[in-house]
Scaffold this active site. Structure first.
Site, PDB file in Angstrom:
ATOM      1  N   GLU A 334       0.865  -1.205   0.000  1.00 15.78           N
ATOM      2  CA  GLU A 334       0.000   0.000   0.000  1.00 15.78           C
ATOM      3  C   GLU A 334       0.891   1.241   0.000  1.00 15.78           C
ATOM      4  O   GLU A 334       0.718   2.164   0.791  1.00 15.78           O
ATOM      5  CB  GLU A 334      -0.929  -0.002   1.214  1.00 15.78           C
ATOM      6  CG  GLU A 334      -1.713  -1.288   1.350  1.00 15.78           C
ATOM      7  CD  GLU A 334      -2.709  -1.285   2.498  1.00 15.78           C
ATOM      8  OE1 GLU A 334      -2.374  -0.772   3.572  1.00 15.78           O
ATOM      9  OE2 GLU A 334      -3.836  -1.780   2.292  1.00 15.78           O
ATOM     10  N   CYS A 421     -10.591   0.486   7.263  1.00 19.56           N
ATOM     11  CA  CYS A 421     -10.127   1.847   7.552  1.00 19.56           C
ATOM     12  C   CYS A 421     -10.837   2.902   6.703  1.00 19.56           C
ATOM     13  O   CYS A 421     -11.128   4.000   7.182  1.00 19.56           O
ATOM     14  CB  CYS A 421      -8.622   1.928   7.326  1.00 19.56           C
ATOM     15  SG  CYS A 421      -8.077   1.178   5.773  1.00 19.56           S
TER      16      CYS A 421
HETATM   17 ZN   LIG Z   1      -8.126   2.779   4.176  1.00 18.96          ZN
END
Ligand SMILES: [Zn+2]
Length: 817
Positions: A334, A421
């Site tokens: 990420e 998230c």
């Molecule tokens: Zn996220």
């Protein structure tokens, strides 16, 4: 400047007990420019007001429900039972040690809405959640359900003692950071200390445990720095600010923490020595860290932090920013990619990273009063951030790519995620959008965003100024502002002239307009034109303002073509379309045959904008003539002129999944003609078992660049060591004599490898029979494995494979002749 509040803070430092901490003491030093808080801004426009309302009435209740139904609230209840010694059934740790944050984030979002929209039912619900959180807090203040539920068997990422694995993955401080953000928001919204007191107990535990003459620590996943800065702002207690700075300064290669030196957590260098958004660095962590550094710099006056932030910003704006404002190009980790590594199909661009990018750029503006940061903030806000939530507010994107086949999981929005998230971040960000419109310092006011709204701005000299905006932005560029000081007053109003209206998409050479526009920005005060005198991207209007004075800004919005720096390989020979702050994408429902990836947009082809009130809750679309390309039976390119339609990028994937493209090829060398139908591509494909991935990726004619090309592939992961099959059912019997298989293999980042063995069978009536071949069944990577066999006339083929023990298997492309 020494104020009474500052005196009180100083006095308090020595003596205050945590529960008596000074509240609301203004910091002695702060950002030179102050945002006008969202509570002082009333938005009534056609773009943001409905979104903020959908966030309040749909997304926030929806996310709370998900927190309940996925066990995230139950984690607190179980932790509380463990603390009280009560029996309970399930002692297993939560799936992720950061699941607590999903509750905190939605409380933060809900609190923001409560500040401007009282809702006793919502407030009571939040009170109930806070009671559950309080009950899960250990006596010394520690709060982390992943350990408290069963301290003898905590989450494996947590370690067998507190804090020992914080430097990479325990997320103990990450959880607290989100708690602090929520606690500050809840206290400011309700004046109740319930959540704040929980937060302060944890912060005081941190203060007792860590510091210059105590243990060192820094967060593996940043945000606690921003959170501590907020606790400092709310309480005036300098211990929290010192702790934030201590954590930032402890980070780096020489610390004894587990992540020391690891670029993934931005610990490759001391923070003051960092010069770039480091390749391989987790993008959300980076954005939160930069935001925390900006807060600490503003609150302490640390110039070294500002110098580091300036260098890092230059790197991101010039080399690591997608045209949509998305950051964090790589799925692997990420993370940020290398300079100019800005792929389209595989662009990761996590929604949280877009939120973080806006937190950071807003703070950079507050430090420097330069509109170039608002340009990036606005670009992200209107494109790669709000793309993260569906128009109805109930489904989300985790990744925000710039091109899609429609066959990948990530090409459709999801109601929730295992790692959730992003939805929570949407709830808190959307609720606070009005806080990004205006800013103020002394007798100067900044108008940063154009949103129909009215704001009550408290000036430093105790005067007040009301500003009202009327506009149909982002669809129209006319903005009329009415200025109402409480009495005639000499003030400077900084009106932002967006980079896109000044021929500069971003303040770097990463993007440029590929066409020219003769349209000029105009500005009038009380109906009289005034010359544009620009300073740091703002038109400065210094005069004695009287109640009822007007400012009329006109930002022409022609459709513009944008080109990327030639070093961005994925965008070579391509242009993106922009109009005003909006980046466009062509999507399947609006275009012939549902195809957009085979389009070519010639330079100079006229483009026009049309408002479509019934489409996607009302959008301006861009239309024009493109050329659709397709291979014919002889392998030559056939060209068809076609009317095409592009929609705002943020609105894609609200009508199901299919093709989408932001960057349009302008020449055939960079175009992607529709493949000619083959016996494989016209076959119906089925695979063994229930799988996450769409098997149509196996015969989609998407040419892989390598075995680990993430563009379009199928795998059976997480199954490992099993035997599996793929079948092609042909629409009519065909004579075939050759297959080519390109294996998927993600060595280095995943658990998929070429298979141990495989073979081909053909359908003979109701039976599957092996084809006759004298050739080996190859398992080479990064190439097609060809097998010729005795010709068979058949209605289908079957590929059977056996995985390597402990590994999974997958296929990029299976071709048949
Ligand atoms: Zn996220």
């Amino acid at each position: 400047m020494k104020s009474i509040a500052a005196e009180a803070v100083l006095a308090c430092l020595a003596t205050c007990q945590p529960s008596l901490a000074q509240t609301g003491g203004a910091p002695r030093r702060d950002y030179p420019v102050k945002p006008v808080p969202f509570t002082a801004v009333h938005v009534h426009d056609g773009f943001w007001a409905p979104r903020i309302e959908t966030n309040r009435t749909v997304t926030i209740p929806f996310a709370f429900r998900k927190d309940e139904t996925t066990g995230r609230v139950d984690n607190f209840i179980r932790a509380a039972k463990a603390l009280r010694g009560e029996p309970f059934d399930n002692h297993r740790y939560p799936p992720y040690p950061f699941d607590d944050t999903d509750v905190y984030k939605v409380i933060e979002g809900a609190s923001y809405t409560l500040s401007v929209h009282p809702d006793p039912q919502l407030e009571a619900y939040v009170d109930g959640l806070i009671e559950k959180i309080a009950a899960a807090q250990e006596p010394d203040g520690y709060l982390y359900t992943a350990r408290t539920i069963d301290p003898a068997h905590p989450h494996p990422w947590s370690g067998n003692q507190r804090w020992i694995l914080e430097g990479v993955n325990s997320h103990e401080l990450y959880d607290l950071g989100h708690l602090y953000e929520a606690a500050a928001a809840h206290y400011q919204a309700t004046q109740k200390r319930t959540l704040l007191d929980i937060a302060l107990r944890t912060a005081n535990l941190l203060d007792r445990t860590f510091g210059p003459d105590k243990r060192a620590i820094w967060p593996g996943h940043q945000i606690v720095e921003m959170g501590l800065a907020k606790l400092y702002r709310v309480t005036g207690d300098e211990r929290y600010l010192s702790l934030a700075k201590f954590m930032l300064d402890s980070r780096g290669p020489d610390s004894s923490e587990q992540g020391a030196g690891n670029p993934y957590v931005e610990a490759h260098q001391k923070v003051v020595d960092q010069t770039e958004a480091v390749t391989g660095g987790h993008a959300v962590r980076a954005m939160y860290m930069y935001s925390g550094m900006a807060d600490v710099a503003a609150l302490t006056g640390d110039a070294a932090y500002v110098r580091a932030l300036d260098r890092i910003w230059e790197n991101v704006a010039a080399k690591k920013l997608h045209i949509t404002g998305g950051v964090g190009a790589r799925a692997d980790g990420e993370a940020f990619g290398g300079d100019y590594e800005l792929p389209n199909m595989s662009a990761y661009n996590e929604t949280c990273a877009a939120v973080g990018n806006d937190y950071w750029n807003h703070r950079m503006f507050l430090l420097h009063a330069d509109a170039k940061y608002i340009d990036v903030m606005e670009r992200t806000l209107y494109n790669g951030l709000i793309s993260g939530v569906s128009l109805d507010g109930t489904t989300f994107f985790y990744q925000n790519p710039l091109e899609a086949t429609g066959l990948a999981d990530k090409d459709q929005r999801s109601p929730w995620f295992g790692v959730a998230c992003c939805p929570g971040n949407i709830t808190r960000f959307m609720a606070s959008v009005p806080g990004y419109i205006y800013a103020q310092r002394g007798d100067a006011v900044w108008v940063n965003l154009f949103v129909a709204s009215s704001a009550d701005i408290k000036l430093d000299n105790a005067r007040t100024l009301q500003i009202a905006q009327e506009t149909r932005y982002p669809w129209e560029g006319a903005v009329k502002m009415t200025v109402n000081p409480d009495a005639a007053a000499r003030l400077t109003i900084h009106v932002r002239i967006p980079g896109w209206a000044r021929n500069e998409p971003v303040a770097s050479d990463l993007y440029r307009f590929a066409d020219t526009s003769a349209a000029r920005v105009t500005l009038k005060v009380n109906g009289r034109p005034v010359p544009l005198k620009l300073d740091k991207g703002y038109a400065l209007l210094t005069r004695t303002w009287r109640p009822g004075d007007t400012i009329e800004l006109n930002l022409p919005m022609p459709v513009r073509r944008v080109a990327a720096n030639d070093r961005v390989a994925a965008d070579r020979g391509r242009v993106a379309l922009e109009r005003g702050p909006i980046v466009y994408a062509a999507e399947w429902p609006d275009n012939p045959k549902g195809q957009v990836r085979n389009l070519l947009l010639p330079d100079g082809a006229p483009l026009r904008a049309e408002f479509k009130p019934a489409l996607l809750k009302g959008v301006v679309v861009v239309r024009g003539k493109a050329i659709a390309l397709a291979y014919d039976a002889q392998g030559k390119i056939a060209r068809t002129a076609e009317e095409f339609t592009a929609i705002p990028y943020y609105a894609w994937a609200n009508r199901g999944r299919g093709q989408m493209m932001v960057w349009f090829p302008t020449d055939e060398a960079h175009a992607k003609p529709q493949p000619y139908p083959t016996v494989a591509s016209t076959a119906k494909v089925t695979v063994s078992g229930q799988n996450r991935r769409d098997p149509r990726t196996i015969n989609d004619e998407e040419e892989p660049a390598s075995s680990d090309d993430p563009t379009s592939y199928f795998d059976w992961w997480p199954r490992k060591g099993t035997s599996e099959w793929v079948e092609y059912a042909f629409p009519k019997p065909a004579t075939v004599s050759q297959c080519r298989v390109y294996w998927f293999d993600d060595t280095g980042r995943g658990e998929v490898r070429v298979p141990a063995a495989w073979r081909l069978l053909y359908r003979d009536g109701s039976e599957w029979k092996p084809v006759r071949t004298r050739e080996p069944y190859g398992v080479e990577k990064d190439a097609y494995n060809r097998v010729a066999f005795d010709p068979v006339s058949t209605s289908g083929l079957r590929l059977e494979l056996t995985m390597q023990p402990n590994w999974s298997a997958g296929i990029q492309q299976w071709r048949v002749k």
